[in-house]
Design an enzyme around this catalytic site. Structure first.
Site, PDB file in Angstrom:
ATOM      1  N   GLY A 172       0.866  -1.348   0.039  1.00  0.00           N
ATOM      2  CA  GLY A 172       0.015   0.090   0.228  1.00  0.00           C
ATOM      3  C   GLY A 172       0.657   1.306  -0.056  1.00  0.00           C
ATOM      4  O   GLY A 172       0.314   2.182   0.511  1.00  0.00           O
ATOM      5  N   LYS A 173       1.990   1.207  -0.745  1.00  0.00           N
ATOM      6  CA  LYS A 173       2.876   2.445  -0.751  1.00  0.00           C
ATOM      7  C   LYS A 173       2.097   3.759  -1.365  1.00  0.00           C
ATOM      8  O   LYS A 173       1.899   4.619  -0.973  1.00  0.00           O
ATOM      9  CB  LYS A 173       4.129   2.195  -1.335  1.00  0.00           C
ATOM     10  CG  LYS A 173       5.151   1.556  -0.839  1.00  0.00           C
ATOM     11  CD  LYS A 173       6.455   1.544  -1.485  1.00  0.00           C
ATOM     12  CE  LYS A 173       6.367   0.989  -2.947  1.00  0.00           C
ATOM     13  NZ  LYS A 173       5.906  -0.233  -2.978  1.00  0.00           N
ATOM     14  N   VAL A 230      -1.437   4.074  -1.688  1.00  0.00           N
ATOM     15  CA  VAL A 230      -2.362   4.418  -0.625  1.00  0.00           C
ATOM     16  C   VAL A 230      -1.964   5.600   0.267  1.00  0.00           C
ATOM     17  O   VAL A 230      -2.393   6.434   0.590  1.00  0.00           O
ATOM     18  CB  VAL A 230      -3.008   3.245  -0.069  1.00  0.00           C
ATOM     19  CG1 VAL A 230      -4.027   3.700   0.863  1.00  0.00           C
ATOM     20  CG2 VAL A 230      -3.941   2.225  -1.245  1.00  0.00           C
ATOM     21  N   SER A 236       6.998   0.062 -12.889  1.00  0.00           N
ATOM     22  CA  SER A 236       6.653  -1.261 -13.734  1.00  0.00           C
ATOM     23  C   SER A 236       5.361  -1.952 -13.476  1.00  0.00           C
ATOM     24  O   SER A 236       4.931  -1.835 -12.472  1.00  0.00           O
ATOM     25  CB  SER A 236       7.821  -2.225 -13.651  1.00  0.00           C
ATOM     26  OG  SER A 236       7.946  -2.631 -12.346  1.00  0.00           O
ATOM     27  N   GLY A 293       9.042   4.996  -4.149  1.00  0.00           N
ATOM     28  CA  GLY A 293       9.830   3.997  -4.574  1.00  0.00           C
ATOM     29  C   GLY A 293       9.156   2.969  -5.411  1.00  0.00           C
ATOM     30  O   GLY A 293       7.790   3.236  -5.529  1.00  0.00           O
ATOM     31  N   ALA A 294       9.657   1.662  -5.713  1.00  0.00           N
ATOM     32  CA  ALA A 294       9.182   0.652  -6.280  1.00  0.00           C
ATOM     33  C   ALA A 294       9.565  -0.691  -5.613  1.00  0.00           C
ATOM     34  O   ALA A 294      10.676  -0.748  -5.425  1.00  0.00           O
ATOM     35  CB  ALA A 294       9.523   0.570  -7.846  1.00  0.00           C
ATOM     36  N   GLY A 295       8.628  -1.333  -5.128  1.00  0.00           N
ATOM     37  CA  GLY A 295       8.863  -2.678  -4.393  1.00  0.00           C
ATOM     38  C   GLY A 295       9.364  -2.112  -3.044  1.00  0.00           C
ATOM     39  O   GLY A 295       9.048  -1.211  -2.288  1.00  0.00           O
ATOM     40  N   ASN A 337      -0.643   0.267   7.490  1.00  0.00           N
ATOM     41  CA  ASN A 337      -1.906   0.252   6.279  1.00  0.00           C
ATOM     42  C   ASN A 337      -2.368  -1.127   6.608  1.00  0.00           C
ATOM     43  O   ASN A 337      -1.711  -2.203   6.224  1.00  0.00           O
ATOM     44  CB  ASN A 337      -1.110   0.296   4.881  1.00  0.00           C
ATOM     45  CG  ASN A 337      -2.285   0.205   3.978  1.00  0.00           C
ATOM     46  OD1 ASN A 337      -3.452   1.010   4.002  1.00  0.00           O
ATOM     47  ND2 ASN A 337      -1.864  -0.293   2.896  1.00  0.00           N
ATOM     48  N   ASP A 338      -3.565  -1.284   6.878  1.00  0.00           N
ATOM     49  CA  ASP A 338      -4.471  -2.328   7.210  1.00  0.00           C
ATOM     50  C   ASP A 338      -4.619  -2.873   5.480  1.00  0.00           C
ATOM     51  O   ASP A 338      -5.946  -2.683   4.977  1.00  0.00           O
ATOM     52  CB  ASP A 338      -5.339  -2.084   7.765  1.00  0.00           C
ATOM     53  CG  ASP A 338      -5.260  -1.513   9.275  1.00  0.00           C
ATOM     54  OD1 ASP A 338      -4.184  -1.705   9.689  1.00  0.00           O
ATOM     55  OD2 ASP A 338      -6.074  -0.905  10.018  1.00  0.00           O
TER      56      ASP A 338
END
Length: 224
Positions: free
Chosen positions: A15-16, A18, A42, A117-119, A176-177
């Site tokens: 949930g980055k 969100v 990606s 970021g990514a991942g 983050n739930d």
């Protein structure tokens, strides 16, 4: 003074975006001129305008400053895999200098910048560099998104240690739930609050279609 924050997660699918949307919304409410930046993405769909990544579109939509897609997301790839794999496969190397140039550009347009970021923290961008290397080069304070689920405590503590070992500030973390809270939910949160060396900025509840919700009120930016 420009405020800059890098958002990373304990893993992918925590949930980055969100959390990033919530941060941008909260900063907008506080009166900042915000800009979201997704340097590398990606997992994208072809549209009439070209490849578009859903995370980058969310940052674009939640930025107070009107930005083109290319300003938000300079490196976009269709395949949902690690960026270093797909960029090598397509012959489009990810250059750290270009990531920095995009950030310099946004610094001229906004006073509150969020870089997603990514991942996870050590996502490779090439055979030589990870996203962490670029964040260290830019000396960005980090906000950690923890998807509350089984295993999150270990992942969160390891990531926090890696950020600190890089000489960077862990400015805060967001719970983050990603699933409906279970029986041990509060105990997970209490353990994370005790073990993570940064303030809890807020908890985003488990919501249907969270990307369509008003999320800023769940966070307290005064803790940053």
């Amino acid at each position: 003074m420009i405020k800059r924050w890098f958002v990373t997660g304990t893993d992918t699918e925590v949930g980055k975006t969100v959390a990033s949307s919530a941060l941008l919304q909260a900063a907008n409410s506080a009166g900042y001129r915000t800009a979201g930046y997704k340097p590398v993405a990606s997992g994208s769909d072809m549209t009439a305008e070209g490849l578009r990544n859903g995370d980058a579109l969310a940052l674009q939509a939640n930025s107070a400053v009107a930005l083109s897609y290319e300003e938000v997301n300079p490196y976009v790839f269709a395949e949902p895999t690690s960026p270093h794999i797909v960029s090598a496969d397509e012959g489009r190397p990810i250059e750290l200098a270009r990531l920095s140039a995009g950030l310099r550009h946004l610094e001229q347009r906004a006073d509150w910048l969020l870089i997603e970021g990514a991942g996870g923290w050590f996502t490779p961008l090439s055979g030589q560099h990870t996203f962490a290397d670029w964040v260290q080069r830019e000396q960005l304070p980090v906000i950690l998104v923890v998807g509350i689920k089984l295993g999150c405590i270990n992942h969160a503590v390891l990531t926090a240690q890696a950020i600190q070992q890089a000489g960077l500030q862990l400015a805060g973390w967001i719970a983050n739930d990603v699933t409906a809270p279970g029986r041990r939910h509060q105990e997970y949160l209490a353990t994370l609050c005790r073990m993570l060396p940064a303030p809890l900025l807020g908890e985003i509840p488990h919501l249907p279609q969270p990307e369509r919700q008003a999320l800023g009120a769940y966070l307290d930016l005064s803790l940053l």
